[in-house]
Design an enzyme around this catalytic site. Structure first.
Site, PDB file in Angstrom:
ATOM      1  N   GLY A 206       0.632  -0.889  -0.076  1.00  0.00           N
ATOM      2  CA  GLY A 206       0.034  -0.103   0.240  1.00  0.00           C
ATOM      3  C   GLY A 206       0.814   1.459  -0.332  1.00  0.00           C
ATOM      4  O   GLY A 206       0.190   2.114   0.490  1.00  0.00           O
TER       5      GLY A 206
ATOM      6  N   SER B 216       4.848  -1.040  -5.607  1.00  0.00           N
ATOM      7  CA  SER B 216       4.045  -2.122  -6.171  1.00  0.00           C
ATOM      8  C   SER B 216       4.855  -3.697  -6.107  1.00  0.00           C
ATOM      9  O   SER B 216       5.412  -4.892  -6.413  1.00  0.00           O
ATOM     10  CB  SER B 216       5.334  -2.475  -7.666  1.00  0.00           C
ATOM     11  OG  SER B 216       5.043  -1.623  -8.763  1.00  0.00           O
TER      12      SER B 216
ATOM     13  N   GLU C 143      -2.850  -8.935 -13.232  1.00  0.00           N
ATOM     14  CA  GLU C 143      -3.562  -7.953 -12.569  1.00  0.00           C
ATOM     15  C   GLU C 143      -4.486  -7.466 -13.000  1.00  0.00           C
ATOM     16  O   GLU C 143      -5.502  -7.313 -12.308  1.00  0.00           O
ATOM     17  CB  GLU C 143      -2.376  -7.054 -12.627  1.00  0.00           C
ATOM     18  CG  GLU C 143      -2.446  -6.008 -12.089  1.00  0.00           C
ATOM     19  CD  GLU C 143      -1.656  -5.360 -10.109  1.00  0.00           C
ATOM     20  OE1 GLU C 143      -1.154  -6.453 -10.276  1.00  0.00           O
ATOM     21  OE2 GLU C 143      -2.288  -5.184  -9.089  1.00  0.00           O
TER      22      GLU C 143
ATOM     23  N   ASP D  70       4.560  -1.022 -13.902  1.00  0.00           N
ATOM     24  CA  ASP D  70       5.750  -2.100 -12.987  1.00  0.00           C
ATOM     25  C   ASP D  70       5.872  -3.418 -12.960  1.00  0.00           C
ATOM     26  O   ASP D  70       6.845  -3.576 -12.702  1.00  0.00           O
ATOM     27  CB  ASP D  70       4.709  -1.923 -11.991  1.00  0.00           C
ATOM     28  CG  ASP D  70       3.722  -1.127 -11.405  1.00  0.00           C
ATOM     29  OD1 ASP D  70       4.130   0.284 -11.506  1.00  0.00           O
ATOM     30  OD2 ASP D  70       2.281  -0.899 -10.790  1.00  0.00           O
TER      31      ASP D  70
HETATM   32  C1  GLA Z   1       0.257   1.698 -10.416  1.00  0.00           C
HETATM   33  C2  GLA Z   1       0.182   1.059 -12.060  1.00  0.00           C
HETATM   34  C3  GLA Z   1       0.745   1.167 -12.886  1.00  0.00           C
HETATM   35  C4  GLA Z   1       0.781   2.409 -12.446  1.00  0.00           C
HETATM   36  C5  GLA Z   1       0.635   3.939 -11.790  1.00  0.00           C
HETATM   37  C6  GLA Z   1       0.668   4.872 -12.135  1.00  0.00           C
HETATM   38  O1  GLA Z   1       1.329   1.977 -10.213  1.00  0.00           O
HETATM   39  O2  GLA Z   1       0.363  -0.406 -11.385  1.00  0.00           O
HETATM   40  O3  GLA Z   1       0.427   0.521 -13.996  1.00  0.00           O
HETATM   41  O4  GLA Z   1      -0.627   3.090 -13.743  1.00  0.00           O
HETATM   42  O5  GLA Z   1       0.659   3.035 -10.955  1.00  0.00           O
HETATM   43  O6  GLA Z   1       2.115   5.451 -12.580  1.00  0.00           O
END
Ligand code: GLA
Length: 392
Positions: free
Chosen positions: A123, A127, A161, A173
């Site tokens: 959170g 990632s 995802e 990510d």
């Molecule tokens: C999250 C999503 C990514 C991207 C970012 C914002 O990390 O997983 O794909 O969209 O937000 O840049």
């Protein structure tokens, strides 16, 4: 995770399941600039950081997946026939979603035991989910004796995802977590999936600071923003020939369509179009080691995320305000999906330790919150780690 920790995890995996385990690791990431651009084919500039998920895997003969999470201290057991796999709003959706996604890719996985352990703050916008997905994918591919290219691994983990877990995120990510290289930041074109690995000037450090406000991609505001963006993109596509994705649009195109979309869609799209321009400029700044300009672009990017994208929050804004007042700080901005999570700061190397201390002290005195801050060097992604035996 270092060799000692990986060794301990391997030992407890083998005690729990018997048999010989193999170690696979995938890092977390921080994004320097290029936020919310990825799902409209735009530009991003992330790097992997020294937090990671480790997956230990060994085969089992009954065709089931048995997965133990050390973080949750919980073991699950699942039939892995594709029709049997369905998400249930549980941590195991991530690893089982990868099994499902591999099957979509034509890779059928046999039974396995897996232990998962990670130190990625959940959170925090770093990632943790991509780190789990990619570590799982690497482990399952290792188990099956298969290799897949970077693009395929990242794409199949993104599918987990999007289509299994149900978050509308882009490719950034999973791509950087898989393909990063130590000492380099990655500029990724999210449409072509071509990328460049760029050096970070030695005179600076990246400092990541957690506001301690939790963000979640799978629910709420992230999805609302992507709906607003997609609505604006659909108008541009219909009205302006040659625009397929927001990536193709200029601010003039957007202005010409202002009356045809909601004020929210207009502002969200303006953020994305201007952000794509900032990433290109940031790349040029990096190539001439112009950290001052790079920092200015980060600050502009924060303002755009805050005002046009409406994806910051008061705590993160406070962290950024404190950061930019500190000696040696070139730039600071919110990083990741938004609505909380971390800031990323570009700081003169010699001042980085003092910067961390001042930021923590002033944030605590402003809001009463103890922030976790750390200096981060660009780390290896999962593929580079696998070539070195699975650990950093
Ligand atoms: C999250 C999503 C990514 C991207 C970012 C914002 O990390 O997983 O794909 O969209 O937000 O840049």
């Amino acid at each position: 995770m270092n060799w000692n920790e990986a060794g301990t995890l391997l030992q407890s995996h083998e005690q729990r399941f018997g048999g010989q385990g193999r170690v696979f690791t995938a890092p977390a990431r921080v994004n320097l600039i290029g936020e919310h651009t990825d799902y409209t084919g735009g530009l991003v500039m992330p790097m992997a950081i020294d937090f990671a998920t480790t997956a230990i895997i060994s085969p089992r003969s009954d065709g089931r997946a048995v997965i133990y999470s050390t973080n949750f201290d919980e073991e699950i057991s699942s039939d892995i026939g594709t029709p049997a796999l369905a998400p249930r709003g549980h941590w195991s959706d991530y690893p089982l979603g990868v099994v499902w996604s591999l099957a979509q890719e034509g890779v059928t996985v046999g039974g396995f035991n897996m232990s998962l352990a990670g130190n990625v703050p959940v959170g925090a916008g770093l990632s943790s989910s991509a780190s789990i997905e990619v570590a799982t994918a690497m482990a399952l591919l290792g188990l099956m004796g298969k290799e897949l290219p970077l693009k395929t691994i990242a794409t199949l983990c993104r599918r987990t995802e999007n289509e299994f877990v149900g978050a509308k995120s882009g490719i950034m990510d999973q791509f950087v977590v898989t393909g990063a290289v130590a000492g380099r930041v990655m500029m990724l074109d999210c449409r072509s999936l071509e990328f460049e690995l760029l050096p970070l000037p030695e005179a600076v450090r990246i400092v990541v600071c957690n506001s301690m406000v939790k963000h979640a991609v799978a629910t709420g505001a992230y999805g609302d923003r992507s709906d607003e963006v997609n609505a604006g993109q659909a108008v541009l596509r219909a009205e302006r020939p040659g625009i397929e994705l927001l990536r193709d649009a200029t601010l003039a195109d957007l202005e010409a369509c202002r009356d045809k979309m909601s004020a929210a869609s207009f502002a969200r799209c303006r953020h994305i179009i201007s952000e794509n321009g900032r990433v290109l400029e940031a790349r040029d700044a990096l190539l001439r080691a112009d950290v001052k300009r790079f920092g200015e672009l980060m600050i502009e990017a924060h303002v755009s995320m805050r005002d046009d994208f409406a994806a910051s929050c008061p705590e993160v804004d406070t962290l950024v305000d404190i950061a930019v007042r500190q000696p040696g700080c070139f730039g600071a901005r919110i990083t990741g999906g938004g609505f909380g999570g971390c800031t990323v700061n570009l700081v003169e190397a010699e001042k980085a330790e003092d910067f961390v201390e001042a930021l923590r002290r002033e944030y605590k005195s402003a809001l009463g919150i103890s922030a976790d801050c750390f200096v981060s060097a660009p780390s290896d992604g999962a593929l580079a780690l696998a070539s070195k035996g699975g650990v950093q």
